[in-house]
Design a protein around this motif. Structure first.
Motif, PDB file in Angstrom:
ATOM      1  N   LEU A   1       1.406   3.527  -3.089  1.00 52.28           N
ATOM      2  CA  LEU A   1       0.514   4.640  -3.406  1.00 52.28           C
ATOM      3  C   LEU A   1       1.125   5.976  -2.986  1.00 52.28           C
ATOM      4  O   LEU A   1       0.921   6.999  -3.644  1.00 52.28           O
ATOM      5  CB  LEU A   1      -0.841   4.448  -2.716  1.00 52.28           C
ATOM      6  CG  LEU A   1      -1.617   3.183  -3.109  1.00 52.28           C
ATOM      7  CD1 LEU A   1      -2.894   3.062  -2.294  1.00 52.28           C
ATOM      8  CD2 LEU A   1      -1.944   3.202  -4.600  1.00 52.28           C
ATOM      9  N   LEU A   2       1.890   5.948  -1.894  1.00 51.68           N
ATOM     10  CA  LEU A   2       2.544   7.185  -1.451  1.00 51.68           C
ATOM     11  C   LEU A   2       3.596   7.643  -2.456  1.00 51.68           C
ATOM     12  O   LEU A   2       3.827   8.839  -2.621  1.00 51.68           O
ATOM     13  CB  LEU A   2       3.193   6.983  -0.085  1.00 51.68           C
ATOM     14  CG  LEU A   2       2.250   6.915   1.116  1.00 51.68           C
ATOM     15  CD1 LEU A   2       3.042   6.688   2.392  1.00 51.68           C
ATOM     16  CD2 LEU A   2       1.404   8.175   1.224  1.00 51.68           C
TER      17      LEU A   2
ATOM     18  N   VAL B   1       0.820  -1.199   0.000  1.00 49.84           N
ATOM     19  CA  VAL B   1       0.000   0.000   0.000  1.00 49.84           C
ATOM     20  C   VAL B   1       0.863   1.262   0.000  1.00 49.84           C
ATOM     21  O   VAL B   1       0.435   2.318  -0.467  1.00 49.84           O
ATOM     22  CB  VAL B   1      -0.961  -0.004   1.221  1.00 49.84           C
ATOM     23  CG1 VAL B   1      -0.228   0.357   2.509  1.00 49.84           C
ATOM     24  CG2 VAL B   1      -2.125   0.958   0.986  1.00 49.84           C
ATOM     25  N   TYR B   2       2.099   1.146   0.479  1.00 47.90           N
ATOM     26  CA  TYR B   2       2.986   2.312   0.504  1.00 47.90           C
ATOM     27  C   TYR B   2       3.418   2.730  -0.899  1.00 47.90           C
ATOM     28  O   TYR B   2       3.956   3.826  -1.079  1.00 47.90           O
ATOM     29  CB  TYR B   2       4.213   2.032   1.376  1.00 47.90           C
ATOM     30  CG  TYR B   2       3.883   2.057   2.853  1.00 47.90           C
ATOM     31  CD1 TYR B   2       3.853   3.253   3.563  1.00 47.90           C
ATOM     32  CD2 TYR B   2       3.589   0.883   3.531  1.00 47.90           C
ATOM     33  CE1 TYR B   2       3.540   3.277   4.914  1.00 47.90           C
ATOM     34  CE2 TYR B   2       3.271   0.893   4.878  1.00 47.90           C
ATOM     35  CZ  TYR B   2       3.251   2.103   5.565  1.00 47.90           C
ATOM     36  OH  TYR B   2       2.936   2.127   6.901  1.00 47.90           O
TER      37      TYR B   2
ATOM     38  N   VAL C   1       3.361   7.445  -5.606  1.00 52.78           N
ATOM     39  CA  VAL C   1       2.629   8.167  -6.654  1.00 52.78           C
ATOM     40  C   VAL C   1       2.394   9.616  -6.225  1.00 52.78           C
ATOM     41  O   VAL C   1       2.609  10.558  -7.002  1.00 52.78           O
ATOM     42  CB  VAL C   1       1.287   7.470  -6.956  1.00 52.78           C
ATOM     43  CG1 VAL C   1       0.492   8.269  -7.977  1.00 52.78           C
ATOM     44  CG2 VAL C   1       1.527   6.042  -7.457  1.00 52.78           C
ATOM     45  N   VAL C   2       1.969   9.791  -4.983  1.00 51.00           N
ATOM     46  CA  VAL C   2       1.719  11.146  -4.475  1.00 51.00           C
ATOM     47  C   VAL C   2       3.016  11.947  -4.426  1.00 51.00           C
ATOM     48  O   VAL C   2       3.047  13.128  -4.808  1.00 51.00           O
ATOM     49  CB  VAL C   2       1.074  11.081  -3.075  1.00 51.00           C
ATOM     50  CG1 VAL C   2       0.809  12.489  -2.543  1.00 51.00           C
ATOM     51  CG2 VAL C   2      -0.224  10.292  -3.133  1.00 51.00           C
TER      52      VAL C   2
ATOM     53  N   SER D   1       3.275  10.172   7.323  1.00 52.69           N
ATOM     54  CA  SER D   1       3.064   8.748   7.043  1.00 52.69           C
ATOM     55  C   SER D   1       3.840   7.876   8.021  1.00 52.69           C
ATOM     56  O   SER D   1       3.302   6.890   8.554  1.00 52.69           O
ATOM     57  CB  SER D   1       3.493   8.423   5.609  1.00 52.69           C
ATOM     58  OG  SER D   1       2.770   9.205   4.684  1.00 52.69           O
TER      59      SER D   1
END
Length: 259
Positions: A17-18, A14-15, A20-21, A40
């Motif tokens: 996704l960070l 899931v990290y 991408v940000v 985070s």
């Protein structure tokens, strides 16, 4: 419904996704990447520690552990609000602290004992509910006090003129209190308006993912949202209503120097 588990490998993905940000922030020169990383990491560590502590408390249920955990949540929430408003006078700060404490704890006690028919110090109900109520109250109070203070600062000349014309401090300040309460309540009310159509709330989603029947999750979510809305409304109104009265004295002098 089956219980859904998550192994460490799947969780770690899931990290991504960070990343991408962070890429979007870097590409568009948005200077919040450091804050995102810190937030985070801090969130992850805090929740892991909280998970360990709650696992121990749930495995060794004791009123002392429950009271200590809830007291820590309440004190931290009060500290966060007061730290954002260090210039307020001491009586205003006491109004905020007492409003948060009594509103939050009374709603928690009512929900656990009356609504769920559980023992008052049952950690499985008291701690999660306390976290949601105190967290939402903290956010709303920060917004409400910020709105109240900014309104007073921007209309300082108007307030002075009204005083010179003989208006009482109560009549002058109460509209700003009402405006701040309305502004701070909007996020809670808007989230209630969109629930079930635009989005499924976090607690309900978590219950469904863990295997709880949607019909049961819905009942809990409705009850908890009403409890949160009540606690937020009471803490907001009490803090600002009693707090604004500390800004003037018996001679009808308003002190805006600390706002």
């Amino acid at each position: 419904m089956n219980h859904v588990s998550m192994n460490l490998l799947n969780f770690s993905l899931v990290y991504l996704l960070l990343l991408v940000v962070l890429y979007v922030m870097k590409k568009n020169h948005i200077r919040q990447s450091r804050l995102l990383l810190i937030a985070s990491i801090r969130m992850t560590l805090q929740l892991i520690i909280a998970g360990w502590v709650l696992t121990y408390i749930f495995g060794h249920p004791s009123p002392i552990f429950t009271v200590l955990y809830v007291a820590a949540m309440v004190l931290f929430a009060i500290h966060r609000v007061l730290s954002k408003n260090p210039n307020l006078n001491q009586r205003f700060k006491w109004a905020i602290a007492l409003a948060m404490m009594f509103s939050g704890l009374s709603i928690i006690a009512f929900f656990v004992v009356v609504v769920t028919n559980q023992q008052l110090f049952n950690p499985q109900y008291v701690i999660p509910l306390g976290g949601m109520i105190m967290g939402n109250s903290m956010t709303a109070l920060n917004l409400g006090i910020k709105t109240f203070r900014e309104s007073l600062r921007s209309e300082r000349d108007k307030i002075t003129s009204l005083l010179n014309f003989g208006a009482t401090p109560e009549r002058i300040l109460l509209p700003y209190v009402n405006q701040a309460v309305e502004t701070a309540l909007l996020p809670t009310l808007n989230s209630m308006l969109g629930m079930g159509i635009i989005a499924l709330p976090g607690m309900m989603t978590g219950q469904i993912l863990s295997g709880t029947l949607p019909s049961t999750a819905v009942l809990y979510q409705i009850a908890i949202m009403i409890a949160i809305c009540t606690a937020v409304s009471l803490s907001l109104f009490a803090a600002l209503y009693f707090g604004h009265r500390t800004l003037y004295n018996r001679r009808y002098q308003i002190d805006l120097s600390a706002v």
